[in-house]
Design an enzyme around this catalytic site. Sequence first.
Site: not given
Lengths: 68, 338
Positions: B55, B66, B125-126, B129, B182, B239
């Site tokens: 992280d 959370r 969170d995106n 990434t 968020c 692809c």
Amino acid sequence: MKKMIDLNGKTYSVVPEVATIQQLLEHLGLGDRILIVEKNKEILQKDHYDTPIKDRDQIEIIHFVGGG
Amino acid sequence: MTGKYSRQELFAPIGPVGQQRIREAKVFVLGAGALGSSGAEMLVRAGVGELTIVDRDILEWTNLHRQQLYTEQDVIDQLPKAIAAESRLRAINSDVKVRGIVADVTPENVLDLFEGHQFILDGTDNIETRLLANDAALQLGIPFFMGACVGSYGLTFPIGVKEGSPCLHCLLEALPPQSLTCDTVGVISPIVVTTAARQTAELLKCITGAQMEPRLESVDLWTGERAAMDVHSMKKSSCPSCSDTPTYPYLSANEVIRTAVLCGRDTVQLTWPRNRQVELLPFAESIRGIVSNLKQNPYLVSCEYNAHRLVLFCDGRMLVHGTKDIMVARKIVAGLLG
Ligand SMILES: [Zn+2]
């Protein structure tokens, strides 16, 4: 007659001015989202969003979000 | 049966053979935020062999409602999430070899980070990434268990678990210019736990060799809406990420300072290219006279400057809090670093 569809597992009453998938997406405020639509268990390509909605259609919409 | 995993082994689809496979599994958890916390805790309790959790961020008060691995003291100590997660996960189950890494996952380091693992759990969170992880996981042939959530809504999709199934790039085609975060619509913890549970269940199934039927699934815990789609028809033979001749477009690195607005926070992150890293100690000394509340630990330097809190990490990233404007952040950094 008012159309009733199954939308993401819930019974949903379609307002008269919504006739196509595209109009439904806009009505739901999802018009500018990245999403995938399934109609009666078939994935709907983006160029088929003008498909009319029929009574008792089973529609699923999944939109992509960023968070986690 | 009184062993630590006896109730899990009693579950017939796992059994002693499945538990042995779990014991040997090396899992990578991408992100130690909400989904990463929840998924990592389940995997560590399940008794995986090794778990790496990565992280880029430090803990904030806004995380605690959370992000289940953390305490108030972790926030007070301004710990990086990966460090706090590592110590909590080790305390939960000493059988597991847990490693926390403070780093932003980028095109430059993603392959090195993933290498040596057999399963990847998405806790980022995106979407950018996620597409990067999708490319890296496909290149290395590692299954990637995608999950995302905001508000009371979450979605999941396992990638690379069945021949002929699409990848995230097939489903998305292009990176959306903007997506819900968020930060914009908030998030409640039940959807975090639900989403992480679905990801983790698929991951455990995959570890134990269960038949995988990848489906794109979503649920909204507030409205009760749910969907589950068989998306195999969306597999694209052209692809760029999963065709027979992939180019892995999201793995191509660039040489400029990259910026990102962080989910859930009023914060901009700047990342320096590898050959232009800012050193912590000289940086702290150079700004001592012009900033306030300067703090330092082996992982970071933080300070207040022009009503913004700045955090420089040892891996060459800076967080500029109190703005979502990339230009404001760049200006502050330019002001301090030239
Ligand atoms: Zn693909």
